[in-house]
Scaffold this motif. Sequence first.
Motif, PDB file in Angstrom:
ATOM      1  N   MET A 124       4.678   5.582   8.660  1.00  0.00           N
ATOM      2  CA  MET A 124       4.985   4.907   7.403  1.00  0.00           C
ATOM      3  C   MET A 124       5.537   3.500   7.632  1.00  0.00           C
ATOM      4  SD  MET A 124       4.177   6.901   4.918  1.00  0.00           S
ATOM      5  CE  MET A 124       5.083   6.220   3.535  1.00  0.00           C
ATOM      6  N   LYS A 125       6.014   3.215   8.817  1.00  0.00           N
ATOM      7  CA  LYS A 125       6.563   1.895   9.076  1.00  0.00           C
ATOM      8  C   LYS A 125       5.472   0.836   8.997  1.00  0.00           C
ATOM      9  CE  LYS A 125      10.474   3.304  11.962  1.00  0.00           C
ATOM     10  NZ  LYS A 125      11.111   3.182  13.294  1.00  0.00           N
ATOM     11  N   ASN A 126       5.889  -0.396   8.650  1.00  0.00           N
ATOM     12  CA  ASN A 126       5.008  -1.556   8.555  1.00  0.00           C
ATOM     13  C   ASN A 126       4.062  -1.518   7.362  1.00  0.00           C
ATOM     14  OD1 ASN A 126       6.049  -2.702  10.991  1.00  0.00           O
ATOM     15  ND2 ASN A 126       4.746  -1.292  12.160  1.00  0.00           N
ATOM     16  N   LEU A 127       4.208  -0.534   6.475  1.00  0.00           N
ATOM     17  CA  LEU A 127       3.398  -0.513   5.267  1.00  0.00           C
ATOM     18  C   LEU A 127       3.946  -1.522   4.263  1.00  0.00           C
ATOM     19  CD1 LEU A 127       2.734   3.295   4.605  1.00  0.00           C
ATOM     20  CD2 LEU A 127       1.197   1.612   5.622  1.00  0.00           C
ATOM     21  N   ASN A 128       3.051  -2.050   3.432  1.00  0.00           N
ATOM     22  CA  ASN A 128       3.451  -2.990   2.392  1.00  0.00           C
ATOM     23  C   ASN A 128       3.796  -2.215   1.126  1.00  0.00           C
ATOM     24  OD1 ASN A 128       2.864  -5.295   4.014  1.00  0.00           O
ATOM     25  ND2 ASN A 128       0.689  -5.064   3.513  1.00  0.00           N
ATOM     26  N   VAL A 129       5.019  -2.400   0.630  1.00  0.00           N
ATOM     27  CA  VAL A 129       5.436  -1.681  -0.567  1.00  0.00           C
ATOM     28  C   VAL A 129       5.909  -2.666  -1.628  1.00  0.00           C
ATOM     29  CG1 VAL A 129       6.083   0.364   0.763  1.00  0.00           C
ATOM     30  CG2 VAL A 129       7.829  -1.329   0.190  1.00  0.00           C
ATOM     31  N   LEU A 130       5.701  -2.279  -2.879  1.00  0.00           N
ATOM     32  CA  LEU A 130       6.188  -3.043  -4.027  1.00  0.00           C
ATOM     33  C   LEU A 130       7.181  -2.172  -4.780  1.00  0.00           C
ATOM     34  CD1 LEU A 130       6.074  -5.416  -6.105  1.00  0.00           C
ATOM     35  CD2 LEU A 130       4.182  -4.177  -7.202  1.00  0.00           C
ATOM     36  N   VAL A 131       8.348  -2.740  -5.087  1.00  0.00           N
ATOM     37  CA  VAL A 131       9.362  -2.034  -5.857  1.00  0.00           C
ATOM     38  C   VAL A 131       9.592  -2.788  -7.158  1.00  0.00           C
ATOM     39  CG1 VAL A 131      11.718  -1.146  -5.921  1.00  0.00           C
ATOM     40  CG2 VAL A 131      10.483  -1.239  -3.738  1.00  0.00           C
ATOM     41  N   THR A 132       9.318  -2.146  -8.295  1.00  0.00           N
ATOM     42  CA  THR A 132       9.669  -2.748  -9.581  1.00  0.00           C
ATOM     43  C   THR A 132      11.058  -2.270  -9.983  1.00  0.00           C
ATOM     44  OG1 THR A 132       8.815  -0.984 -11.034  1.00  0.00           O
ATOM     45  CG2 THR A 132       7.224  -2.620 -10.227  1.00  0.00           C
ATOM     46  N   GLY A 133      11.770  -3.105 -10.736  1.00  0.00           N
ATOM     47  CA  GLY A 133      13.147  -2.748 -11.072  1.00  0.00           C
ATOM     48  C   GLY A 133      14.069  -2.809  -9.881  1.00  0.00           C
ATOM     49  N   ALA A 134      13.723  -3.648  -8.914  1.00  0.00           N
ATOM     50  CA  ALA A 134      14.472  -3.702  -7.655  1.00  0.00           C
ATOM     51  C   ALA A 134      15.872  -4.274  -7.819  1.00  0.00           C
ATOM     52  CB  ALA A 134      13.699  -4.535  -6.632  1.00  0.00           C
ATOM     53  N   ASP A 135      16.096  -5.021  -8.888  1.00  0.00           N
ATOM     54  CA  ASP A 135      17.398  -5.644  -9.098  1.00  0.00           C
ATOM     55  C   ASP A 135      18.411  -4.699  -9.716  1.00  0.00           C
ATOM     56  OD1 ASP A 135      15.478  -5.793 -11.112  1.00  0.00           O
ATOM     57  OD2 ASP A 135      16.480  -7.407 -12.179  1.00  0.00           O
ATOM     58  N   GLY A 136      17.976  -3.472 -10.010  1.00  0.00           N
ATOM     59  CA  GLY A 136      18.848  -2.506 -10.655  1.00  0.00           C
ATOM     60  C   GLY A 136      19.619  -1.638  -9.681  1.00  0.00           C
ATOM     61  N   PHE A 137      20.267  -0.662 -10.238  1.00  0.00           N
ATOM     62  CA  PHE A 137      21.152   0.243  -9.501  1.00  0.00           C
ATOM     63  C   PHE A 137      20.409   1.018  -8.414  1.00  0.00           C
ATOM     64  CE2 PHE A 137      22.905   4.760 -10.087  1.00  0.00           C
ATOM     65  CZ  PHE A 137      23.728   4.684  -8.986  1.00  0.00           C
ATOM     66  N   ILE A 138      19.518   1.913  -8.799  1.00  0.00           N
ATOM     67  CA  ILE A 138      18.785   2.711  -7.810  1.00  0.00           C
ATOM     68  C   ILE A 138      17.813   1.827  -7.037  1.00  0.00           C
ATOM     69  CG2 ILE A 138      17.206   4.645  -7.456  1.00  0.00           C
ATOM     70  CD1 ILE A 138      18.372   5.965  -9.928  1.00  0.00           C
ATOM     71  N   GLY A 139      17.170   0.895  -7.736  1.00  0.00           N
ATOM     72  CA  GLY A 139      16.179   0.035  -7.088  1.00  0.00           C
ATOM     73  C   GLY A 139      16.736  -0.739  -5.915  1.00  0.00           C
ATOM     74  N   SER A 140      17.953  -1.263  -6.057  1.00  0.00           N
ATOM     75  CA  SER A 140      18.545  -2.046  -4.964  1.00  0.00           C
ATOM     76  C   SER A 140      18.852  -1.167  -3.755  1.00  0.00           C
ATOM     77  CB  SER A 140      19.814  -2.756  -5.442  1.00  0.00           C
ATOM     78  OG  SER A 140      20.813  -1.821  -5.833  1.00  0.00           O
ATOM     79  N   HIS A 141      19.312   0.049  -3.994  1.00  0.00           N
ATOM     80  CA  HIS A 141      19.571   0.975  -2.887  1.00  0.00           C
ATOM     81  C   HIS A 141      18.267   1.401  -2.211  1.00  0.00           C
ATOM     82  CE1 HIS A 141      23.912   1.743  -3.224  1.00  0.00           C
ATOM     83  NE2 HIS A 141      23.759   1.566  -4.529  1.00  0.00           N
ATOM     84  N   LEU A 142      17.223   1.601  -3.010  1.00  0.00           N
ATOM     85  CA  LEU A 142      15.930   1.954  -2.439  1.00  0.00           C
ATOM     86  C   LEU A 142      15.408   0.828  -1.547  1.00  0.00           C
ATOM     87  CD1 LEU A 142      13.387   3.707  -2.173  1.00  0.00           C
ATOM     88  CD2 LEU A 142      12.597   2.756  -4.367  1.00  0.00           C
ATOM     89  N   CYS A 143      15.508  -0.407  -2.021  1.00  0.00           N
ATOM     90  CA  CYS A 143      15.056  -1.553  -1.223  1.00  0.00           C
ATOM     91  C   CYS A 143      15.817  -1.652   0.094  1.00  0.00           C
ATOM     92  CB  CYS A 143      15.236  -2.846  -2.015  1.00  0.00           C
ATOM     93  SG  CYS A 143      14.108  -3.015  -3.399  1.00  0.00           S
TER      94      CYS A 143
END
Length: 333
Positions: free
Chosen positions: A1-20
Amino acid sequence: MKNLNVLVTGADGFIGSHLCEELVKQGFHVKVLVAYNSFNSIGWLNDLSKRKLKSIEIIFGDIRDADLINKISRKINIIFHLAALIAIPYSYRAPRSYIETNVLGTLNILQACMNNSIDKLISTSTSEVYGTAKYTPIDEKHILQAQSPYAASKIAADHLIESYYKTYKVPAVILRPFNTYGPRQSERAVIPTVIRQIIDPNCKKIKIGDTSPIRDFNFVKDTANAFIKLASANNVEYGNAYNAGSGRSVSIGETIKIINKITKNKKVYETSKERLRPQTSEVFNLIASSKKLELLTGWKPKTSLESGLEKTITWWKKNLNKNIINNSSDYKI
């Protein structure tokens, strides 16, 4: 799974920032969508270390902009879709905005997945779609009940996910986190608002709503890990939902008692009418069965409620005076 390109929407939020933060730590190439604003704020991503933040590609925009979503999804392997309007009380006053953001936003993501041959989409739902439990623990077969406009918008988005897999074979799956808490959560939620009022010297009394509802609280890092586990799994049942919860039931009142014990609080509580939901809209009992996710991925929450609350209280004590605490936009999760 490493080096894969991922997009996170809502990244500036609570869960989103921790996920990033966790995605960067695990070696993913992370691109994020941050809600455009005139302050050029990246929300809770500011809480990440400079090293981690430097490795994230930040795009400002709006989940409702189909052309933008299609463009930023090119050459992406996995999309984590978290962007949403989530404040339940505000959904009573502005239900149309919830449809436009949560339903049409999800539609835009699904169309982008089709156009760009995305390998996997993880779309965020909520335990609120179950309404007050008909039985516990709640598994994914439980009926869906829209007890607020917010819940209705998320049910609609979930059905879009199901339909796009069945109709177009879009590899989309739904994660339903039960009540997530932890550092960076805004005061729209009960745990941070109680903690802030306890440690804020300007608060003489602590205002609360109904303390009888039962919840299944989960520390945010465990929830972030559930997203990654589901994204990494083989043999996923696309078009379907997976619950992520502890299976531990605790009332709001009991949770407040734990917070009181940790903080040694002596302040008095008072019920505020403004913090009460309409009686038929309140969800009184949420306890998760996460066996389906556990069997597929091995995921289990690692953080006890007591330990997670201690970490959350410590964070609030360090960050009470930060201006961003008071800028609790709900256009994110």
